[in-house]
Design a protein around this motif. Structure first.
Motif, PDB file in Angstrom:
ATOM      1  N   UNK A  21       0.844  -1.191   0.000  1.00  0.00           N
ATOM      2  CA  UNK A  21       0.000   0.000   0.000  1.00  0.00           C
ATOM      3  C   UNK A  21       0.878   1.238   0.000  1.00  0.00           C
ATOM      4  N   UNK A  22       0.612   2.121  -0.955  1.00  0.00           N
ATOM      5  CA  UNK A  22       1.385   3.361  -1.050  1.00  0.00           C
ATOM      6  C   UNK A  22       0.614   4.492  -0.391  1.00  0.00           C
ATOM      7  N   UNK A  23       1.210   5.076   0.656  1.00  0.00           N
ATOM      8  CA  UNK A  23       0.583   6.207   1.340  1.00  0.00           C
ATOM      9  C   UNK A  23       0.813   7.457   0.508  1.00  0.00           C
ATOM     10  N   UNK A  24      -0.258   8.123   0.116  1.00  0.00           N
ATOM     11  CA  UNK A  24      -0.180   9.254  -0.807  1.00  0.00           C
ATOM     12  C   UNK A  24      -0.008  10.570  -0.035  1.00  0.00           C
ATOM     13  N   UNK A  25       1.189  10.735   0.520  1.00  0.00           N
ATOM     14  CA  UNK A  25       1.535  11.971   1.231  1.00  0.00           C
ATOM     15  C   UNK A  25       1.998  12.997   0.192  1.00  0.00           C
ATOM     16  N   UNK A  26       1.051  13.642  -0.435  1.00  0.00           N
ATOM     17  CA  UNK A  26       1.330  14.501  -1.585  1.00  0.00           C
ATOM     18  C   UNK A  26       2.235  15.674  -1.219  1.00  0.00           C
ATOM     19  N   UNK A  27       1.996  16.300  -0.060  1.00  0.00           N
ATOM     20  CA  UNK A  27       2.802  17.467   0.327  1.00  0.00           C
ATOM     21  C   UNK A  27       4.009  17.134   1.196  1.00  0.00           C
ATOM     22  N   UNK A  28       4.258  15.829   1.396  1.00  0.00           N
ATOM     23  CA  UNK A  28       5.452  15.345   2.121  1.00  0.00           C
ATOM     24  C   UNK A  28       5.569  15.909   3.534  1.00  0.00           C
ATOM     25  N   UNK A  29       4.427  16.056   4.246  1.00  0.00           N
ATOM     26  CA  UNK A  29       4.490  16.558   5.621  1.00  0.00           C
ATOM     27  C   UNK A  29       4.417  15.431   6.644  1.00  0.00           C
ATOM     28  N   UNK A  30       4.529  14.190   6.167  1.00  0.00           N
ATOM     29  CA  UNK A  30       4.534  12.997   7.016  1.00  0.00           C
ATOM     30  C   UNK A  30       3.224  12.833   7.799  1.00  0.00           C
ATOM     31  N   UNK A  31       2.140  13.276   7.171  1.00  0.00           N
ATOM     32  CA  UNK A  31       0.802  13.075   7.720  1.00  0.00           C
ATOM     33  C   UNK A  31      -0.183  13.063   6.566  1.00  0.00           C
ATOM     34  N   UNK A  32      -1.269  12.299   6.734  1.00  0.00           N
ATOM     35  CA  UNK A  32      -2.261  12.195   5.673  1.00  0.00           C
ATOM     36  C   UNK A  32      -3.480  13.028   6.014  1.00  0.00           C
ATOM     37  N   UNK A  33      -3.784  13.989   5.154  1.00  0.00           N
ATOM     38  CA  UNK A  33      -5.021  14.759   5.283  1.00  0.00           C
ATOM     39  C   UNK A  33      -6.184  13.901   4.799  1.00  0.00           C
ATOM     40  N   UNK A  34      -7.409  14.410   4.946  1.00  0.00           N
ATOM     41  CA  UNK A  34      -8.570  13.665   4.464  1.00  0.00           C
ATOM     42  C   UNK A  34      -8.461  13.389   2.968  1.00  0.00           C
ATOM     43  N   UNK A  35      -8.045  14.392   2.187  1.00  0.00           N
ATOM     44  CA  UNK A  35      -7.941  14.204   0.740  1.00  0.00           C
ATOM     45  C   UNK A  35      -6.821  13.226   0.396  1.00  0.00           C
ATOM     46  N   UNK A  36      -5.730  13.240   1.167  1.00  0.00           N
ATOM     47  CA  UNK A  36      -4.624  12.301   0.907  1.00  0.00           C
ATOM     48  C   UNK A  36      -4.996  10.880   1.307  1.00  0.00           C
TER      49      UNK A  36
END
Length: 400
Positions: free
Chosen positions: A124-139
Motif C-alpha cells: 500500500x502506497x501512502x499518498x503523502x502529496x505534500x510530504x508533511x509525514x501526515x495524511x489529510x482527508x484528501x490524501x
C-alpha cells in the motif's frame, strides 16, 4: 490482340495482384473467416508477416463521417473526438444481435464485476502529496482509491477513523504514529464497508465472458467479421481478443479508468489468467450498447481535450469519481441500442509499427444508471507490444 498489347495487359494484371497481396498483408479483411495466417499443406503460413502492422483510422476532424461496407451493411463511422480519438457507429449491431448477446450472457451466468490490476503493485502506497509525514482527508481518500479502488467521501473517512480509533486528537490528520493498523486490517474494514455500500466501489455491475477463439456461435462470428472489416485488422487478431458482456442496475457505474496498461519492461502481458504478475494489453476497445437505457449510463471521457494530465490532482478533485461527477466529464457518449463506440488505448510505435505507449486521454468510465438497466459489451482487441508474440499466437490458432 498483338504480343505487345498482351504483355502490357499481363503487366497491369500482375501489378493489381501485387497491390491486392500487399493490402491483405497489411490486414485488410475482405470476407468472413479470412485471416492473416492460413493453414496450408506445409503447415501454417502467415503471408508477408514482415509487412503486418497495426492500423489506426484517421479521424480527420470531429464530425467527419465515412461510410464502410461491412458484412453487407453500410455503416456510418462518425468521428466524435480527436484527443483521444473516438468513433461512433450507430446500428452496428441489429436488435436481434443485441438481444442474442444478453441472452447468451444470462445462460453463461453473470458474476459481480471486479477490477483488474493494470500493473503489478507492491504493498500500500501512502499518498503523502505534500510530504508533511501526515495524511489529510484528501490524501487518505487518494490512498484508498489507489490502493483499494474504493471511492470514499470525507464523512466516510471520518467515520472510519472513529471505527478504527486512528485519529486520537480528532484533527483529521493521520501521522505515522497514529497509523496503528496494517494494510490487511484496513482492507478488511473496507471490504465490509463496500458490502453495505457497493456504489462506493469503483465498479458496480455484473459480467460474463465470451472468447472468440473458443466460440462456435455463428452470430458472434459474424460480428467478429464485421469488427475486423471496420477496424481494418485481420480476423486472427480479432479471434485472439476478449468479449465481455456487462449489466448495470440503478446506481450501477464504473469510475474512470484506462482499459490497458503502460508498457513496463520485463513485465509480460496477461493471457487469460496464465500469468499472475502481468499487465493488461488491449490495443483498442469496441464498446457496444445492447439495450435502451431509460436514464443515465453514458460513457464518459473526463480527460478528453484537456491540455495536460495531473493524475493526483484529478483524483483529489474527484475527476475519476464518475458516480458523483459524471456531468463534469468533457466528453460523454449517450447509450443507444446497437451503437458501437471505438477508441485506441495505445498509439502505434513508429519503429515497430506495432503497439506503442498508452494514450492517457482514453481514461473513461460508465456514468451511473439513474433509471432502468444498462447492458453493454466490451470487445477488447488485444495485442502485445512485441509483434513476434502475436504472430506466434496467430499461427497457433490454425495448429489446433
Amino acid at each position: 490482340m498483338n504480343c505487345q498489347t498482351m504483355q502490357g495487359f499481363l503487366y497491369i494484371f500482375a501489378c493489381i495482384n501485387v497491390y491486392i497481396a500487399v493490402c491483405n498483408a497489411n490486414g485488410k479483411v475482405t470476407g468472413e473467416g479470412e485471416g492473416f495466417c492460413q493453414k496450408t499443406s506445409d503447415g501454417v503460413t502467415c503471408v508477408n508477416h514482415d509487412d503486418l502492422r497495426l492500423t489506426r483510422i484517421d479521424g480527420m476532424q470531429v464530425g467527419n463521417v465515412r461510410t464502410i461496407n461491412a458484412d453487407g451493411k453500410k455503416l456510418q463511422m462518425k468521428t466524435l473526438n480527436i484527443k483521444p480519438l473516438v468513433f461512433e457507429i450507430e446500428d452496428f449491431l441489429s436488435d436481434d444481435e443485441c438481444d442474442h448477446f444478453i441472452e447468451t450472457a444470462k445462460q453463461i451466468g453473470l458474476e459481480s464485476s471486479h477490477t483488474e490490476n493494470q500493473s503489478p503493485k507492491q504493498g500500500l502506497q501512502l499518498m503523502d502529496v505534500n510530504s508533511d509525514k501526515a495524511l489529510s482527508l484528501s490524501e487518505m481518500k487518494l490512498t484508498i482509491e489507489n490502493g483499494y479502488d474504493i471511492y470514499l467521501d470525507e464523512e466516510d473517512i471520518i467515520q472510519m477513523y472513529k471505527d478504527l480509533k486512528l485519529d486520537s486528537n480528532n484533527d483529521n490528520l493521520i501521522t505515522q504514529a497514529e497509523m496503528t493498523i496494517s494494510p490487511k486490517q484496513l482492507k478488511t474494514y473496507l471490504s465490509e464497508f463496500v458490502k453495505k455500500h457497493p456504489e462506493k466501489h469503483s465498479r458496480y455491475s455484473r459480467q460474463a465472458w465470451l472468447y472468440p477463439d473458443k466460440s462456435t456461435d455463428t452470430i458472434f462470428r459474424a460480428v467478429q467479421s464485421r469488427v475486423s472489416q471496420v477496424v481494418d485488422l485481420p480476423m486472427d487478431l480479432i479471434r485472439l481478443s476478449d468479449f465481455q458482456v456487462v449489466t448495470y442496475g440503478v446506481k450501477g457505474h464504473y469510475n474512470a479508468h484506462l482499459d490497458s496498461s503502460h508498457i513496463i519492461k520485463d513485465v509480460r502481458c496477461c493471457d487469460r489468467g496464465l500469468y499472475s504478475k502481468c499487465r493488461i494489453c488491449r490495443y483498442m476497445t469496441v464498446l457496444f450498447y445492447l439495450n435502451e437505457v431509460k436514464s443515465g449510463g453514458e460513457t464518459a471521457f473526463p480527460f478528453a481535450n484537456k491540455e495536460s494530465i495531473d493524475e493526483n490532482k484529478a483524483h483529489i478533485d474527484g475527476v475519476h469519481h464518475l458516480y458523483k461527477n459524471c456531468e463534469n466529464a468533457t466528453l460523454r457518449v449517450p447509450p443507444k441500442k446497437g451503437k458501437a463506440v471505438i477508441w485506441y488505448n495505445h498509439f502505434i510505435d513508429d519503429d515497430t509499427n506495432w503497439m506503442g505507449e498508452v494514450d492517457e486521454y482514453t481514461l473513461h468510465g460508465g456514468c451511473p444508471v439513474t433509471e432502468g438497466e444498462k447492458w453493454i459489451a466490451n470487445f477488447w482487441i488485444k495485442t502485445n507490444n512485441d509483434k513476434s508474440i502475436d504472430l506466434k499466437k496467430m499461427k497457433n490458432l490454425y495448429s489446433k
